[in-house]
Design an enzyme around this catalytic site. Structure first.
Site, mmCIF file in Angstrom:
data_model
loop_
_atom_site.group_PDB
_atom_site.id
_atom_site.type_symbol
_atom_site.label_atom_id
_atom_site.label_comp_id
_atom_site.label_asym_id
_atom_site.label_seq_id
_atom_site.Cartn_x
_atom_site.Cartn_y
_atom_site.Cartn_z
ATOM 1 N N LYS A 181 -0.742 2.938 -13.120
ATOM 2 C CA LYS A 181 0.532 3.407 -12.585
ATOM 3 C C LYS A 181 1.048 2.336 -11.635
ATOM 4 O O LYS A 181 0.633 2.227 -10.486
ATOM 5 C CB LYS A 181 0.351 4.737 -11.848
ATOM 6 C CG LYS A 181 1.603 5.633 -11.844
ATOM 7 C CD LYS A 181 2.810 5.050 -11.139
ATOM 8 C CE LYS A 181 2.700 5.135 -9.637
ATOM 9 N NZ LYS A 181 3.960 4.622 -8.965
ATOM 10 N N GLU A 256 -7.696 -0.221 -0.808
ATOM 11 C CA GLU A 256 -7.348 -1.344 0.061
ATOM 12 C C GLU A 256 -6.003 -1.011 0.665
ATOM 13 O O GLU A 256 -4.998 -0.936 -0.037
ATOM 14 C CB GLU A 256 -7.317 -2.651 -0.744
ATOM 15 C CG GLU A 256 -7.235 -3.887 0.131
ATOM 16 C CD GLU A 256 -5.820 -4.384 0.295
ATOM 17 O OE1 GLU A 256 -5.278 -4.196 1.408
ATOM 18 O OE2 GLU A 256 -5.265 -4.938 -0.657
ATOM 19 N N CYS A 290 -0.797 -7.799 2.691
ATOM 20 C CA CYS A 290 -1.653 -6.969 3.540
ATOM 21 C C CYS A 290 -2.494 -7.802 4.501
ATOM 22 O O CYS A 290 -2.857 -7.336 5.579
ATOM 23 C CB CYS A 290 -2.551 -6.095 2.669
ATOM 24 S SG CYS A 290 -3.517 -7.026 1.469
ATOM 25 N N GLU A 389 2.198 -1.895 11.090
ATOM 26 C CA GLU A 389 2.333 -2.877 10.018
ATOM 27 C C GLU A 389 3.799 -2.987 9.618
ATOM 28 O O GLU A 389 4.435 -2.006 9.261
ATOM 29 C CB GLU A 389 1.493 -2.484 8.807
ATOM 30 C CG GLU A 389 1.534 -3.519 7.706
ATOM 31 C CD GLU A 389 0.662 -3.144 6.515
ATOM 32 O OE1 GLU A 389 0.068 -4.049 5.922
ATOM 33 O OE2 GLU A 389 0.600 -1.944 6.194
#
Length: 497
Positions: A181, A256, A290, A389
């Protein structure tokens, strides 16, 4: 004006059981390129019925098909052909990836090469992987690895094709079948997978692709009872939702998640190299990575010099059209994400951080999701731009006094994915590296990763590790078979009257 690639699809479909299909209910959603935000195609919007069909196909391929029963060498040959197909499509893949994500074309090409290398690497790993045996006087026990079943793979919109390969390669190498997906913001490059898989000779039903919104298609995949394991890369809050939903089925999880990684620069560092590394670490891939070193922590005695040099270089980072080879920062992926990043820039100004570079749209780019390389100095750890973030070309800089202060600031985050240290004192470098709460730390280097090493974070940055044999561990169960070598004494329950 961004150049539109030739022969773009008008409709991106699912790929289920070896065939392209529309959504069961016929729904689609529009997809636009981030340099113009003009829709150019429709994408099949998957729901529970589409996920159910894809999982059923993958389940049949696992229980009845040849893939899990092939030898590692046979599977490896097909993985090598998949890598060949990726390399043969490199120019087209880079063009589509850059157009759909806004990544600079030069960086998109690097992602294509990395995707091919992922398949070559795991083709080698699975063939060379050994299993264990344990022998005593009474018995011998041997361990076999068994693929677990249907793997649900949910991937993000930053460097999507490469990150899809990162999950597909070990899952397939292990003998699992898959349902992928992709992220709804960037479905275009994923549409290349079916042809590559077919031409490589992957058996029907082993690879399935369902597009759609995360809350619909993603949620249906997470909750499906015939999907025993899930690999997810994305935002931490979404990871928490997946973990809750997967708990009922006791599913295997590899996640992750987010990062807010420190880049620690000591006064004795090679400042030229540290500036280069820090700039690349936060502004490459449009800052949408990331592992970005988005908190730069500099020893006080060289802080002013470092900030001045960093700001001067940041002001010269070239922001431009994604397909221009000279571009260093392209367009951010989606208007929704762009507005979110601009919100952080506004927050930095409002909370009193000192803006030393960027902070606004470049004047020569009036359309699209563009932001100049942005840097804030004198950032207090209480500020949002330090704590949350951002996932864009925005960095926070602050000074530290001594080694203990550097470690305290580096660990002052709920995340723990990566860290970067610059110093000429290697003893101190090792001490600080081991004191930083992160799954991965680079010393005097930017993010250069050996595929054999584990990849993953601690704290709010993830669960589990992938990379090398760690990936194979996730997609396989290890079973111990114990065999008696002679007569075995068994206490005789019930033998006495």
């Amino acid at each position: 004006m961004s150049k539109t690639p030739d022969d773009l699809p008008k409709l991106i479909q699912h790929y289920i059981d070896g065939a392209y299909t529309d959504s069961a209910d016929g729904r689609t959603f529009p997809n636009a390129d981030p340099a113009s935000n003009v829709p150019y195609c429709a994408v099949a919007s998957g729901g529970p019925a589409d996920v159910d069909a894809a999982v059923a196909a993958a389940h049949r391929a696992f229980t009845d098909g040849p893939w899990p029963r092939m030898s590692p060498r046979e599977r490896g040959r097909i993985l090598q052909r998949i890598a060949d197909g990726i390399e043969a499509s490199e120019d087209r893949l880079a063009e589509l990836e850059s157009f759909d994500t806004g990544l600079p074309i030069t960086q998109a090409r690097g992602q294509a090469r990395r995707a091919a290398e992922n398949f070559r690497y795991f083709a080698d790993v699975i063939n060379a992987l050994h299993e264990d045996a344990f022998r005593s006087a009474a018995q011998i026990g041997y361990v076999v690895r068994k693929p677990i079943g249907v793997a649900g793979l949910i991937t993000p919109w930053n460097t999507p094709f490469m990150l899809e390969s990162w999950k597909l390669a070990p899952a397939l190498a292990s003998g699992c079948t898959v349902v992928l997906k992709p992220a709804e913001f960037t479905p275009l490059s994923a549409s290349l997978w079916p042809r590559i898989m077919e031409e490589a000779g992957l058996p029907q039903g082993v690879f399935n692709l369902v597009h759609g919104i995360g809350e619909e298609a993603g949620a249906a995949l997470v909750e499906h009872p015939d999907v025993p394991l899930l690999s997810f890369t994305g935002e931490t809050t979404t990871g928490q939702l997946i973990m809750r939903a997967a708990a009922t089925g006791l599913k295997g999880l590899s996640m992750e998640l987010g990062g807010k990684s420190p880049c620690v620069v000591f006064a004795d560092a090679d400042l030229d190299a540290a500036v280069d590394g820090a700039l690349f670490g936060v502004y490459s891939l449009n800052g949408e990575r990331c592992t970005a070193g988005s908190r730069i922590i500099v020893e006080a005695s060289v802080y002013d010099e470092f900030v001045a040099r960093f700001a001067e270089r940041a002001a010269r980072v070239r922001v431009g059209l994604p397909q221009d080879p000279a571009t260093e920062i392209g367009a951010l992926v989606h208007p929704e994400h762009y507005e979110r990043v601009l919100g952080f820039v506004a927050s930095g100004r409002e909370e009193g951080a000192r803006l030393v570079a960027g902070g606004e749209r470049p004047a020569h780019l009036p359309e699209g999701n563009y932001l100049a390389a942005t840097a804030f100095a004198d950032v207090d750890p209480s500020m949002r731009i330090w704590r949350e973030e951002i996932f864009g070309p925005v960095v926070a800089l602050t000074p530290f006094e001594d080694e203990a202060d550097a470690i305290r600031l580096a660990n002052d985050t709920r995340y723990g994915l990566a860290g970067y240290i610059w110093t000429s004192d290697l003893k101190r470098g090792h001490r600080v590296a081991q004191a930083i709460e992160a799954g991965m730390v680079w010393l005097n280097s930017h993010n250069v990763r050996d595929l054999r090493t584990p990849f993953g974070g601690v704290k709010a940055s993830g669960l589990g590790q992938e990379g090398g044999v760690h990936s194979i561990d996730f997609y396989t169960d290890r079973q111990i078979v114990s065999v008696a070598l002679g007569d075995t004494h068994v206490p005789r329950f019930g033998a006495r009257r």
